[in-house]
Design a protein around this motif. Structure first.
Motif, short mmCIF file in Angstrom:
data_model
loop_
_atom_site.label_atom_id
_atom_site.label_comp_id
_atom_site.label_asym_id
_atom_site.label_seq_id
_atom_site.Cartn_x
_atom_site.Cartn_y
_atom_site.Cartn_z
N ALA A 151 30.73 39.84 44.71
CA ALA A 151 29.87 40.28 43.61
C ALA A 151 30.46 41.50 42.92
O ALA A 151 30.44 41.61 41.69
CB ALA A 151 28.47 40.58 44.13
N ILE A 152 31.01 42.42 43.71
CA ILE A 152 31.65 43.61 43.14
C ILE A 152 32.82 43.20 42.25
O ILE A 152 33.01 43.74 41.15
CB ILE A 152 32.15 44.54 44.26
CG1 ILE A 152 30.98 44.96 45.18
CG2 ILE A 152 32.82 45.78 43.67
CD1 ILE A 152 29.99 45.86 44.55
N GLN A 153 33.61 42.25 42.70
CA GLN A 153 34.77 41.81 41.93
C GLN A 153 34.36 41.25 40.58
O GLN A 153 35.04 41.47 39.57
CB GLN A 153 35.55 40.77 42.73
CG GLN A 153 36.22 41.33 43.98
CD GLN A 153 36.97 40.27 44.76
OE1 GLN A 153 37.10 39.14 44.32
NE2 GLN A 153 37.45 40.62 45.93
N MET A 154 33.26 40.51 40.53
CA MET A 154 32.80 39.95 39.26
C MET A 154 32.44 41.06 38.27
O MET A 154 32.76 40.98 37.08
CB MET A 154 31.61 39.02 39.49
CG MET A 154 31.97 37.70 40.15
SD MET A 154 30.60 36.51 40.11
CE MET A 154 29.38 37.35 41.13
N PHE A 155 31.76 42.10 38.74
CA PHE A 155 31.37 43.19 37.85
C PHE A 155 32.57 44.03 37.44
O PHE A 155 32.56 44.62 36.34
CB PHE A 155 30.32 44.07 38.53
CG PHE A 155 28.94 43.46 38.57
CD1 PHE A 155 28.17 43.41 37.42
CD2 PHE A 155 28.43 42.93 39.74
CE1 PHE A 155 26.91 42.84 37.44
CE2 PHE A 155 27.16 42.36 39.77
CZ PHE A 155 26.40 42.32 38.62
N LEU A 156 33.59 44.10 38.27
CA LEU A 156 34.79 44.86 37.90
C LEU A 156 35.45 44.28 36.66
O LEU A 156 36.02 45.01 35.85
CB LEU A 156 35.79 44.85 39.07
CG LEU A 156 35.54 45.83 40.21
CD1 LEU A 156 36.53 45.58 41.34
CD2 LEU A 156 35.66 47.27 39.74
N ASP A 157 35.39 42.97 36.51
CA ASP A 157 36.00 42.32 35.35
C ASP A 157 35.35 42.74 34.04
O ASP A 157 35.94 42.57 32.97
CB ASP A 157 35.93 40.79 35.50
CG ASP A 157 36.78 40.28 36.67
OD1 ASP A 157 37.73 40.99 37.04
OD2 ASP A 157 36.47 39.20 37.19
#
Length: 332
Positions: A151-157
């Motif tokens: 989930a963190i990776q998705m928001f980083l984008d």
């Protein structure tokens, strides 16, 4: 019965095709031998082909491959419950997305480098809860504390200057947003990881750091950029760099002194991006200055893997296939 890798069973459709290829191969082999020698002479020299044995050999080979594919799919039946305990700390990652983070004094630019550092960081964390806050003139929680690093990776984008329309860099608002994201009823050690170029336009970063200290929150700072700084790219789509009212190019320089004061005020540490990475902060800083506590405990249902039952059967069929001789010697 369940399967760990159910998709593997789709390869079973290839077995009939394999059978056809073996039959075709047998016929092509027979034609080739007929061209080499007279059929009667070939029978006397090599023996007569036994079609029944050829069928059995082919069946054993196909069955063995089918059983191996079945085992590779991971058949499981039966289960037991297993106790699990996950320990770690709570870490709120605060990422500066102000326009100055687009400066290219580190490649490709400060913000992109920060994004990549956080992605690498997520690959080394050991059971900690991670949250994400983006900030510039104001701060917003992009993802609350979670054990779901995907989930963190998705928001980083989505981190980019356009994400927050309020210009500036308010470190105080970012730190306060990080503090309010923690559950202080929990005894878990709490950490803020501040990733910024350090231009605190509002001058409230150190005040907020004192509040974090009172709450027992440690702040670790990762300074993005080179102390010599660089020009801020223009955002009007025309290219070039930002200029002041007098037409001078605006330079963005990392304020290391302020960042060091913020980190030391809470017992944390400061690291410059050009001399280290977030992994260094994690292992030499967070892990050494905090105590991992239980974040999650309970029981999980674990299925019993049964693939080992099928492999000996496949191996036995392969041995039998090799031992069967399809040609029978003619007795004189």
């Amino acid at each position: 019965m369940t399967f760990a890798h159910l998709w593997v069973l789709h390869f079973l459709w290839l077995l009939p095709l394999l059978g056809l290829l073996l039959v075709f191969g047998y016929r092509q082999k027979k034609k080739a031998l007929d061209l080499v020698a007279d059929p009667e002479l070939l029978v006397r020299l090599a023996g007569n082909m036994n079609k029944g044995k050829i069928f059995v050999k082919t069946a054993f080979l196909i069955c063995a491959l089918g059983i191996m594919l079945f085992a590779l799919a991971g058949p499981r039946w039966g289960s037991h419950y297993q106790d699990i305990t996950q320990k770690g700390v709570d870490i709120m990652v605060l990422v500066d997305v102000s326009p100055s983070m687009m400066v290219e004094d580190i490649k490709p630019n400060r913000l992109e480098r920060a994004r990549r550092e956080v992605l690498d960081f997520l690959n080394v964390v050991q059971g900690d809860r991670i949250g994400l806050i983006a900030f510039s003139g104001v701060a917003f929680v992009q993802c609350p504390l979670t054990l779901d690093y995907g989930a963190i990776q998705m928001f980083l984008d989505e981190l980019k200057p356009e994400l927050i329309p309020v210009a500036g860099t308010d470190l105080g608002a970012a730190i306060e947003a990080g503090i309010s994201s923690f559950d202080f009823k929990s005894v878990t050690d709490k950490v803020i990881m501040l990733i910024t170029d350090g231009e605190d336009n509002e001058g409230k970063g150190l005040i907020a750091a004192q509040k974090a200290k009172e709450k027992g929150v440690k702040i670790f700072v990762f300074g993005m950029g080179d102390p010599s700084g660089g020009p801020i790219p223009a955002t009007d789509g025309k290219g070039g760099f930002r200029k002041d009212r007098n037409g001078n190019v605006i330079m963005s320089k990392m304020d290391e002194e302020s960042l060091e004061k913020i980190a030391s005020a809470t017992g944390g540490r400061y690291t410059r991006s050009v001399t280290g990475d977030l992994d260094l902060i994690y292992f030499d800083g967070i892990k050494s200055l905090t105590t991992a506590r239980t974040l999650k405990s309970g029981k999980i249902k674990v299925y019993e893997e049964r693939f080992s039952f099928f492999l000996p059967v496949a191996f036995l069929l392969l041995i039998l296939e090799v031992l069967i001789i399809e040609r029978e010697k003619i007795k004189n």
